[in-house]
Motif scaffolding. Structure first.
Motif, short mmCIF file in Angstrom:
data_model
loop_
_atom_site.label_atom_id
_atom_site.label_comp_id
_atom_site.label_asym_id
_atom_site.label_seq_id
_atom_site.Cartn_x
_atom_site.Cartn_y
_atom_site.Cartn_z
N ARG A 213 42.06 21.94 30.71
CA ARG A 213 40.78 22.19 31.40
C ARG A 213 39.60 21.73 30.54
O ARG A 213 38.68 21.09 31.03
CB ARG A 213 40.64 23.69 31.72
N ARG B 212 40.48 41.16 38.44
CA ARG B 212 41.32 40.38 39.37
C ARG B 212 42.79 40.78 39.24
O ARG B 212 43.54 40.77 40.21
CB ARG B 212 41.19 38.87 39.08
N TYR C 210 35.27 32.58 31.16
CA TYR C 210 34.50 31.36 31.43
C TYR C 210 35.39 30.13 31.15
O TYR C 210 35.43 29.18 31.92
CB TYR C 210 33.28 31.33 30.51
N GLY D 172 37.97 29.50 33.73
CA GLY D 172 37.40 29.15 35.04
C GLY D 172 37.22 30.35 35.96
O GLY D 172 37.07 30.20 37.17
N GLU D 173 37.24 31.56 35.38
CA GLU D 173 37.03 32.81 36.14
C GLU D 173 37.91 32.90 37.37
O GLU D 173 37.47 33.27 38.46
CB GLU D 173 35.54 32.97 36.51
N LYS D 174 39.17 32.50 37.21
CA LYS D 174 40.12 32.65 38.32
C LYS D 174 41.50 32.99 37.73
O LYS D 174 41.74 32.77 36.54
CB LYS D 174 40.18 31.38 39.15
N ASP E 247 44.21 37.48 32.24
CA ASP E 247 43.35 37.47 33.42
C ASP E 247 42.36 38.61 33.28
O ASP E 247 42.60 39.55 32.52
CB ASP E 247 44.21 37.68 34.69
N TYR F 237 46.96 25.18 29.51
CA TYR F 237 46.01 25.15 30.64
C TYR F 237 44.58 25.02 30.11
O TYR F 237 43.79 24.20 30.59
CB TYR F 237 46.16 26.44 31.47
N TRP G 40 29.87 17.36 36.68
CA TRP G 40 30.25 18.78 36.69
C TRP G 40 29.05 19.63 36.35
O TRP G 40 28.23 19.25 35.52
CB TRP G 40 31.35 19.07 35.66
N GLU H 281 31.33 25.25 39.08
CA GLU H 281 32.33 24.43 39.80
C GLU H 281 33.70 24.67 39.15
O GLU H 281 33.76 25.02 37.99
CB GLU H 281 31.99 22.95 39.67
N PRO H 282 34.79 24.44 39.94
CA PRO H 282 36.12 24.68 39.34
C PRO H 282 36.40 23.76 38.15
O PRO H 282 35.85 22.69 38.05
CB PRO H 282 37.09 24.41 40.47
N ILE I 98 45.01 32.27 36.86
CA ILE I 98 45.70 31.00 36.66
C ILE I 98 47.22 31.19 36.80
O ILE I 98 47.74 32.30 36.72
CB ILE I 98 45.32 30.36 35.29
#
Ligand code: PTJ
Length: 264
Positions: free
Chosen positions: A246, A203, A46, A49-51, A199, A242, A259, A263-264, A53
């Motif tokens: 963020r 993913r 969370y 950002g669940e992506k 990560d 990072y 926000w 959302e990113p 990086i």
């Protein structure tokens, strides 16, 4: 109790991952402690950002180079990994010519067998660590010390996900390169590993396989340069920078009411 999750749910992906783990728990692949471990991972996911990086991509490139340069690479599989990404484990092992070995913290022979069956169902030809976990990792007292003499024991590169710090340190002491996938950049595993991919394993494994496939035909000299230029301490510090950036940005955007979650 199980519920149908509507696709439009803002947390659909995350809830589906949970469902997979609960299913894995019901099938006897995952231990209850694995559900708790997952919650910890979710929290870090969370925050990032669940992506995937940028620092994780750097680590994956180095990990792909290490796997391709290895003489005896091994992918180590535990209950959570088997429940979440069995097919991806097999794809990565095939792409990198690695062996697959089941290695559990809460080892029972029954669970080892179930996990091996799931991996075979997803295309694994051989799964080590089942009847042949006869070698011992020195100075390690958990059940994870039991390894295959044809697998982790002789491996030069071991990929682990959701690992405990003790085994990572013990494997490093044996002179092995340890690639860790761990959402917590501050865990003992993350700090002790040679290459840490911060990560979600869901993913990270497919993306790492892409790197391996892309870099497969590169000359050894190029792969060695990639590894030589890699610093794990630098990458972990980039992950923390990072997160720091963020959280600052989110703090400002939430303050200005621009926000909302998702959302990113
Ligand atoms: O199946 P077993 O018996 O080998 O047991 C496996 C667990 C996960 C129970 C065991 O290894 C354990 O207790 O792990 P830890 O010490 O809780 O560490 C798990 C780490 O993985 C934590 O740092 C979590 O943040 C991280 N994590 C959790 N879910 C994910 C994750 N990292 C990547 N992807 C995830 N989906």
């Amino acid at each position: 109790m199980r519920i149908e999750i509507p696709r439009a749910h803002p947390r659909y992906q995350s809830l589906m991952i949970r469902e997979k783990l609960v299913e894995g728990f019901e099938k006897g692949l995952v231990v209850p402690q694995g559900l708790i471990a997952h919650g910890r991972g979710e929290c870090f996911d969370y925050i990032i950002g669940e992506k995937t990086i940028e620092p994780a991509l750097k680590a994956m490139r180095a990990a792909a180079a290490a796997l391709l340069l290895a003489k005896h690479p091994v992918v180590s599989v535990n209950g959570n990994v088997a429940a979440l990404v069995p097919e991806e484990v097999v794809r990565l092992a095939k792409a990198s010519n690695a062996k697959i070995e089941v290695n559990l913290f809460y080892r029972t022979e029954e669970r080892v067998k179930r996990i091996a069956e799931v991996l075979k169902l997803h295309g694994a030809e051989e799964v080590l660590g089942v009847d042949d976990a006869t070698a011992t990792i020195p100075e390690l007292f958990s059940e994870r010390r039991k390894v295959s003499p044809r697998g982790i024991y002789v491996a030069d590169v071991v990929l682990v996900a959701l690992e405990d710090g003790d085994r990572t340190e013990a494997l490093r002491k044996m002179g092995k390169t340890v690639i860790a996938i761990d959402l917590n950049p501050l865990s003992r595993t993350s700090l002790a590993a040679s290459i840490t991919i911060v990560d979600n394993v869901v993913r990270a494994l497919p993306k790492l396989t892409e790197f391996v496939e892309e870099m497969k035909n590169e000359p050894r000299g190029y792969l060695e340069e990639v590894l030589k230029g890699y610093s794990n301490a630098k990458v972990i510090s980039e992950v923390l920078d990072y997160i720091n950036r963020r959280l600052r940005e989110l703090s400002e955007r939430i303050h200005e009411k621009v926000w909302s979650p998702g959302e990113p």
